[in-house]
Structures are given as structure tokens and as C-alpha cells.
Design a protein around this motif. Structure first.
Motif, mmCIF file in Angstrom:
data_model
loop_
_atom_site.group_PDB
_atom_site.id
_atom_site.type_symbol
_atom_site.label_atom_id
_atom_site.label_comp_id
_atom_site.label_asym_id
_atom_site.label_seq_id
_atom_site.Cartn_x
_atom_site.Cartn_y
_atom_site.Cartn_z
ATOM 1 N N ALA A 1 48.593 21.833 80.897
ATOM 2 C CA ALA A 1 49.527 22.957 81.018
ATOM 3 C C ALA A 1 49.346 23.660 82.358
ATOM 4 N N VAL A 2 48.114 23.875 82.773
ATOM 5 C CA VAL A 2 47.840 24.517 84.059
ATOM 6 C C VAL A 2 48.351 23.636 85.196
ATOM 7 N N GLN A 3 48.179 22.347 85.070
ATOM 8 C CA GLN A 3 48.685 21.433 86.093
ATOM 9 C C GLN A 3 50.210 21.506 86.195
ATOM 10 N N LEU A 4 50.876 21.625 85.058
ATOM 11 C CA LEU A 4 52.339 21.743 85.076
ATOM 12 C C LEU A 4 52.775 23.042 85.751
ATOM 13 N N VAL A 5 52.098 24.131 85.417
ATOM 14 C CA VAL A 5 52.433 25.410 86.038
ATOM 15 C C VAL A 5 52.193 25.343 87.548
ATOM 16 N N ALA A 6 51.150 24.648 87.964
ATOM 17 C CA ALA A 6 50.792 24.551 89.383
ATOM 18 C C ALA A 6 51.806 23.744 90.196
ATOM 19 N N THR A 7 52.693 23.001 89.534
ATOM 20 C CA THR A 7 53.707 22.246 90.278
ATOM 21 C C THR A 7 54.666 23.182 91.002
ATOM 22 N N GLY A 8 54.836 24.380 90.478
ATOM 23 C CA GLY A 8 55.715 25.353 91.111
ATOM 24 C C GLY A 8 57.186 25.171 90.795
ATOM 25 N N THR A 9 57.538 24.101 90.114
ATOM 26 C CA THR A 9 58.939 23.900 89.741
ATOM 27 C C THR A 9 59.248 24.701 88.482
ATOM 28 N N THR A 10 60.498 25.043 88.333
ATOM 29 C CA THR A 10 60.907 25.838 87.169
ATOM 30 C C THR A 10 60.586 25.102 85.870
ATOM 31 N N VAL A 11 60.940 23.832 85.816
ATOM 32 C CA VAL A 11 60.687 23.047 84.605
ATOM 33 C C VAL A 11 59.181 22.947 84.336
ATOM 34 N N GLY A 12 58.404 22.698 85.375
ATOM 35 C CA GLY A 12 56.949 22.601 85.216
ATOM 36 C C GLY A 12 56.342 23.908 84.726
ATOM 37 N N ILE A 13 56.798 25.024 85.280
ATOM 38 C CA ILE A 13 56.266 26.330 84.862
ATOM 39 C C ILE A 13 56.633 26.626 83.418
ATOM 40 N N VAL A 14 57.872 26.360 83.043
ATOM 41 C CA VAL A 14 58.309 26.624 81.664
ATOM 42 C C VAL A 14 57.554 25.725 80.686
ATOM 43 N N LEU A 15 57.472 24.438 80.982
ATOM 44 C CA LEU A 15 56.742 23.522 80.092
ATOM 45 C C LEU A 15 55.252 23.877 80.043
ATOM 46 N N GLY A 16 54.673 24.194 81.183
ATOM 47 C CA GLY A 16 53.259 24.561 81.219
ATOM 48 C C GLY A 16 52.982 25.814 80.412
ATOM 49 N N ALA A 17 53.847 26.808 80.544
ATOM 50 C CA ALA A 17 53.673 28.045 79.769
ATOM 51 C C ALA A 17 53.796 27.762 78.269
ATOM 52 N N ALA A 18 54.771 26.928 77.926
ATOM 53 C CA ALA A 18 54.941 26.576 76.508
ATOM 54 C C ALA A 18 53.718 25.827 75.984
ATOM 55 N N LEU A 19 53.177 24.934 76.809
ATOM 56 C CA LEU A 19 51.984 24.189 76.398
ATOM 57 C C LEU A 19 50.751 25.086 76.282
ATOM 58 N N LEU A 20 50.700 26.153 77.042
ATOM 59 C CA LEU A 20 49.552 27.072 76.950
ATOM 60 C C LEU A 20 49.550 27.856 75.638
ATOM 61 N N VAL A 21 50.714 28.038 75.042
ATOM 62 C CA VAL A 21 50.789 28.760 73.772
ATOM 63 C C VAL A 21 50.085 27.969 72.670
ATOM 64 N N ALA A 22 50.244 26.662 72.658
ATOM 65 C CA ALA A 22 49.646 25.831 71.607
ATOM 66 C C ALA A 22 48.122 25.962 71.548
ATOM 67 N N PRO A 23 47.398 25.826 72.657
ATOM 68 C CA PRO A 23 45.946 25.973 72.578
ATOM 69 C C PRO A 23 45.516 27.369 72.103
ATOM 70 N N LEU A 24 46.229 28.390 72.556
ATOM 71 C CA LEU A 24 45.878 29.746 72.114
ATOM 72 C C LEU A 24 46.087 29.907 70.615
ATOM 73 N N LEU A 25 47.180 29.342 70.117
ATOM 74 C CA LEU A 25 47.451 29.401 68.681
ATOM 75 C C LEU A 25 46.397 28.626 67.899
ATOM 76 N N VAL A 26 46.032 27.452 68.383
ATOM 77 C CA VAL A 26 45.006 26.634 67.717
ATOM 78 C C VAL A 26 43.672 27.367 67.685
ATOM 79 N N ILE A 27 43.298 27.961 68.793
ATOM 80 C CA ILE A 27 42.028 28.697 68.845
ATOM 81 C C ILE A 27 42.033 29.851 67.846
ATOM 82 N N ALA A 28 43.139 30.577 67.778
ATOM 83 C CA ALA A 28 43.234 31.698 66.835
ATOM 84 C C ALA A 28 43.140 31.213 65.387
ATOM 85 N N LEU A 29 43.822 30.126 65.076
ATOM 86 C CA LEU A 29 43.794 29.612 63.703
ATOM 87 C C LEU A 29 42.419 29.074 63.318
#
Length: 162
Positions: free
Chosen positions: A34-62
Motif C-alpha cells: 500500500a505504501v509503495q502504491l501511494v509512493a507512485t504519486g499517481t491518482t490511482v496509486g494513491i487511491v488504491l494504496g490508501a484503500a489497501l492501508l485500511v485493511a491492515p488497520l482493520l485487521v489489527i483492530a479486530l
């Protein structure tokens, strides 16, 4: 012959820790991607990377929620064991080891009545959870255990029966 209780508990704990460790590795890899996707700097990469970052946070909380519940359930079990009040699994079983559902439903009534009479007592909810489990209703068993845990920790008052 069955294993001693402490051996089963230790085996369960080792399995839970191992699975949590494997899941932590997976979550770390997903977060890294997810961090690698955000680091691409493209709109699609940032959106996908941000969405992918939500999953690990949710998993950790659960996972944290489940571990905290497991620790509190063990504390409740230890208190009940010290008082000689642990639920006893004496229900009749089929030759394959499955609990007789009719007997489980019949044994369920006193536990439900106890919770209805004393809804703020965690011990009743704990026993009700195991009665639900024996009757095959895992979702209600888990909800009753969560209620018992909240009451045991002195949190909010219980709601209706699950």
C-alpha cells in the motif's frame, strides 16, 4: 484417553500465537504494498494504496479485540474455577462425539432464566454462552461471552438476550 487440560490450553495458545504471527506478516506485506502504491504519486496509486492501508488497520483492530476477549474469558474461567463454578460439559453425546441437541436445548433453560433474573451478573452470561455453544448457536454464544466480558470488566449494563 484425553490430554490434560493444561496441555490443551498450551497447544491452543501456541496455535493462536502462530496464526497471529502469520497474519501479522501478511498484514505487514499488504501495508508495504500500500505504501509503495501511494509512493507512485499517481491518482490511482494513491487511491488504491490508501484503500489497501485500511485493511491492515482493520485487521489489527479486530485481532486486538479478539485477543483482549480471550484474555478476559480466561480470567473469568480462572475465577469460576477457583469458586468451583465452571460450566460442566455433561451433556449426552452421539458415538461421533456430537452433543445431543435436544438435551442441550433442555439444559439451556436454567441458564437463560438466571440471566433474565440477574442481567448484570457476568457469571450467568458466561454460563449462558456455553449453553448457547452446546446448543450449536455460536453467534449467540459469542455475543453472550462479550456481554459477560463487559460486565466482568465493570463496563456498561447488559442489553437483551442475544
Amino acid at each position: 484417553m484425553s490430554e490434560p487440560r493444561s496441555t490443551r490450553r498450551r497447544t491452543g495458545l501456541v496455535a493462536a500465537v502462530a496464526l497471529t504471527a502469520l497474519l501479522a506478516i501478511y498484514v505487514w506485506l499488504v501495508a508495504l504494498r500500500a505504501v509503495q502504491l501511494v509512493a507512485t504519486g499517481t491518482t490511482v496509486g494513491i487511491v488504491l494504496g490508501a484503500a489497501l492501508l485500511v485493511a491492515p488497520l482493520l485487521v489489527i483492530a479486530l485481532i486486538a479485540r479478539e485477543w483482549l476477549l480471550a484474555l478476559d474469558v480466561q480470567r473469568m474461567a480462572d475465577e469460576l474455577a477457583a469458586a468451583g463454578e465452571l460450566p460442566v460439559d455433561d451433556l449426552p453425546r452421539s458415538p461421533s462425539g456430537r452433543v445431543d441437541r435436544t438435551a442441550a436445548r433442555a439444559a439451556f433453560g436454567p441458564h437463560r432464566d438466571r440471566v433474565e433474573a440477574h442481567p448484570g451478573e457476568w457469571r450467568g452470561w458466561y454460563h449462558l454462552a456455553f449453553a448457547y455453544d452446546a446448543a450449536g448457536d455460536r453467534a449467540r454464544a459469542r455475543a453472550a461471552l462479550r456481554t459477560a466480558s463487559r460486565l466482568h470488566r465493570g463496563k456498561d449494563a447488559p442489553g437483551d438476550l442475544p
